[in-house]
Scaffold this motif. Structure first.
Motif, PDB file in Angstrom:
ATOM      1  N   ILE A  69      27.873 -17.738  -6.634  1.00 49.45           N
ATOM      2  CA  ILE A  69      29.207 -18.393  -6.178  1.00 49.45           C
ATOM      3  C   ILE A  69      29.304 -18.556  -4.587  1.00 49.45           C
ATOM      4  N   SER A  70      29.775 -19.790  -4.561  1.00 52.27           N
ATOM      5  CA  SER A  70      29.651 -20.619  -3.225  1.00 52.27           C
ATOM      6  C   SER A  70      31.409 -20.902  -2.802  1.00 52.27           C
ATOM      7  N   ARG A  71      31.586 -20.846  -1.574  1.00 52.86           N
ATOM      8  CA  ARG A  71      32.869 -21.212  -1.108  1.00 52.86           C
ATOM      9  C   ARG A  71      32.908 -22.513  -0.142  1.00 52.86           C
ATOM     10  N   ASP A  72      33.160 -23.618  -0.803  1.00 51.43           N
ATOM     11  CA  ASP A  72      33.033 -24.748   0.032  1.00 51.43           C
ATOM     12  C   ASP A  72      33.895 -24.858   1.237  1.00 51.43           C
ATOM     13  N   ASN A  73      35.242 -24.426   1.200  1.00 52.57           N
ATOM     14  CA  ASN A  73      36.109 -24.267   2.028  1.00 52.57           C
ATOM     15  C   ASN A  73      37.003 -23.228   1.686  1.00 52.57           C
ATOM     16  N   ALA A  74      38.223 -22.847   2.473  1.00 56.80           N
ATOM     17  CA  ALA A  74      39.254 -21.866   1.892  1.00 56.80           C
ATOM     18  C   ALA A  74      39.819 -22.173   0.787  1.00 56.80           C
ATOM     19  N   LYS A  75      39.738 -23.330   0.069  1.00 60.97           N
ATOM     20  CA  LYS A  75      40.552 -23.574  -1.067  1.00 60.97           C
ATOM     21  C   LYS A  75      39.787 -24.015  -2.084  1.00 60.97           C
ATOM     22  N   ALA A  76      38.318 -23.960  -2.146  1.00 63.91           N
ATOM     23  CA  ALA A  76      37.410 -24.412  -3.022  1.00 63.91           C
ATOM     24  C   ALA A  76      36.272 -23.294  -3.252  1.00 63.91           C
ATOM     25  N   VAL A  77      36.220 -22.971  -4.536  1.00 62.30           N
ATOM     26  CA  VAL A  77      34.889 -22.181  -5.037  1.00 62.30           C
ATOM     27  C   VAL A  77      34.166 -22.868  -6.130  1.00 62.30           C
TER      28      VAL A  77
END
Length: 118
Positions: A69-77
């Motif tokens: 799992i990765s979180r590209d920014n606060a609003k996208a995983v």
């Protein structure tokens, strides 16, 4: 108003890979817990992978070493799924936990189907 939209599901042969993406709208911070659940027919919804409020990650034992799992920014995983198995077949749901008026509410996406053929 928080909304989540998933993409990237599909049909893949066993051993293959898929990448799921989830984009959220609304007021969300990188401290909001966010991640993925899945539900196979006849089964309960189960946690696949998620970010905690502190930014660490949790994985189901069944996907450790295969999914990331990765979180590209606060609003996208995103969820990178490798070495897929037929038992990974399920509808995958993105979620985020948002606190409002001292209450936590879980927001869900519409789900995206992942089918792994043997």
């Amino acid at each position: 108003q928080v909304q989540l939209v998933e993409s990237g599901g599909g049909l893949v042969q066993a051993g293959g890979s898929l990448r799921l993406s989830c984009a959220a709208s609304g007021t969300i911070f990188d401290t909001n817990r966010m991640g993925w659940y899945r539900q196979a027919p006849g089964n309960q919804r189960e946690l696949v992978a998620a970010f905690t409020s502190g930014g660490s990650t949790n994985y189901a034992d069944s996907v450790k070493g295969r999914f990331a799992i990765s979180r590209d920014n606060a609003k996208a995983v995103s969820l990178q799924m490798n070495s897929l198995k037929p038992e990974d077949t399920a509808v995958y749901y993105c979620y985020v936990v948002v606190r409002s008026n001292n209450l936590e509410r879980v927001h869900w996406g519409q789900g995206t189907q992942v089918t792994v053929s043997s």
